[in-house]
Design an enzyme around this catalytic site. Structure first.
Site: not given
Ligand code: C5P
Length: 403
Positions: A212, A281, A291, A308-309, A325, A339, A343
């Site tokens: 990204n 995601d 390749k 989702d960390i 964020f 969010k 979260k």
């Molecule tokens: O759900 P979304 O991706 O929009 O959430 C964004 C927030 O979650 C950011 O703080 C991003 O660093 C964190 N995040 C994460 N692990 C993921 C996806 C998002 O820590 N796989």
């Protein structure tokens, strides 16, 4: 002890509809323990009565350079020497121009010129066209080059009916900036902060990946701002081309899974976790060993969800203060609030992203939301906005650890 105990603040008020906010600012300063003396310009008196400020500060308010009564009590040069900081809120375009040019037309501008106070903090408030005018921008740049702190302005609806940058920042934010300066930038001394930044790359084959547009600039600016507050910072960075900020421990990762491992390895002892990274995601279900050849007209990729960390860290029993964020292309506020709840975060910083807005840009605007409060941070450079965000994090972290 109250944060501004014994500090001598000269509060300058210039003419503008935002002058009414100066009363709240004076109240907050006094409540924080500061000694406050107010100087108003002659036109500011049209917007807010000196009696109000006098009642709040318990000190006479001055608005004239040649005032025999006040001069006999404390002459203007004495007042200039007395001030530890001169804080001007609201500051008009005219005041900014006068100060940039070193003019001494009235008591306030004379004090600014006569004072050796190293700290001049200015909160501009004016019509958006006046703020955007190249003359004002040049004057502001000149003040910044002299280490004057410019706070804001905020973006939004204006009294004149326009919408744009020009609203005075909220008094609470000015107070936070002042506390920060007087604390000598050590609000997070000894606190371990783990921070993710940049994009992740999810490999498709040995040469291709899903990625990204995140540049990592915001996260790296945050790392520097955290170090400036005395924090011990672990920066877990996806692939970016940025230099490691001074005194930061950096761990480079590529994929979301590697980022998650690095976060959980670094987390023990952390007081704060900030997830600034744009984590993918999804990742490809399989990574081709060789390749991928263009043998077919179409190619379907199967993707699987990455962990989702941030949610995982926020769900820990003994969790740090968690800041997320939210980069959105629309309905920023609604998504950010959702969010924050979903979260289970302590704070979320939301911004609008689009082409050259947010991700790769050098500046940013944020709406910061926490349980029970919010603060809009107007568009400004990423290092500046990072410093303000770290202050808000320190405020809420302090509030939470105090309870
Ligand atoms: O759900 P979304 O991706 O929009 O959430 C964004 C927030 O979650 C950011 O703080 C991003 O660093 C964190 N995040 C994460 N692990 C993921 C996806 C998002 O820590 N796989």
């Amino acid at each position: 002890m109250r944060p501004l105990h014994g500090h001598r603040v000269l509060l300058g008020i210039t003419a503008g509809i935002a002058a009414y906010k100066a009363a709240e600012l004076a109240r907050l300063l006094v409540k924080d323990g500061a000694e406050v003396r107010v100087v108003m310009t002659r036109s500011a008196v049209q917007f807010i009565g000196p009696m109000t400020l006098q009642a709040i500060t318990g000190q006479p308010v001055r608005d004239a350079l040649f005032d025999p009564v006040h001069e006999s009590a404390m002459g203007h040069i004495e007042l200039a020497r007395w001030a530890e900081v001169i804080l001007v809120a609201p500051a008009t375009a005219d005041f900014i121009a006068q100060t940039a040019a070193g003019m001494a037309h009235d008591l306030l501008s004379t004090l600014c010129l006569a004072s050796a106070a190293p700290l001049l903090v200015v909160a501009p408030a004016m019509n958006q066209a006046m703020w955007r005018h190249p003359a004002t921008q040049a004057n502001v740049a000149l003040l910044r080059s002299r280490e004057v702190t410019i706070l804001g302005p905020d973006h939004g609806e204006q009294a004149c009916g326009d919408t744009g940058p020009g609203r005075m920042v909220e008094p609470a934010l000015i107070l936070a900036a002042l506390r920060d300066r007087f604390a000598g930038g050590r609000r997070l001394a000894g606190r371990r902060v783990v921070l993710t930044a940049g994009p992740t790359r999810e490999a498709l084959d040995p040469v291709r990946f899903l990625g990204n547009r995140s540049s990592g600039k915001m996260g790296f600016a945050l790392a520097s701002a955290l170090v400036a507050q005395g924090a011990e910072v672990v920066l877990i960075a996806g692939p970016v081309t940025l230099a490691t900020p001074v005194a930061v421990e950096r761990i480079d990762v590529e994929t979301a899974l590697q980022m998650r491992d690095a976060v959980f390895t670094s987390l023990p002892g952390a007081a704060i976790f900030i997830a600034c990274a744009a984590v993918a995601d999804f990742r490809p279900a399989t990574v081709a060993e060789q390749k991928i050849k263009k043998a077919t007209e179409t190619l379907t990729l199967e993707l699987i969800r990455n962990p989702d960390i941030l949610s995982e860290v926020a769900a820990l029993a003994d969790r740090p203060f968690c800041v997320g964020f939210a980069a959105e292309t629309h309905d920023v506020e609604t998504y950010a609030e959702a969010k924050l709840m979903a979260k289970g975060l302590d704070m979320i910083a939301a911004n609008q992203v689009g082409v050259s807005q947010g991700f790769e840009a050098d500046d940013n605007a944020l709406l910061v939301i926490w349980n029970g409060g919010r603060q809009a941070l107007a568009r400004q450079s990423k290092p500046q906005i990072a410093a303000l965000l770290v202050n808000l994090i320190a405020d809420q972290f302090d509030a939470q650890t105090a309870t």
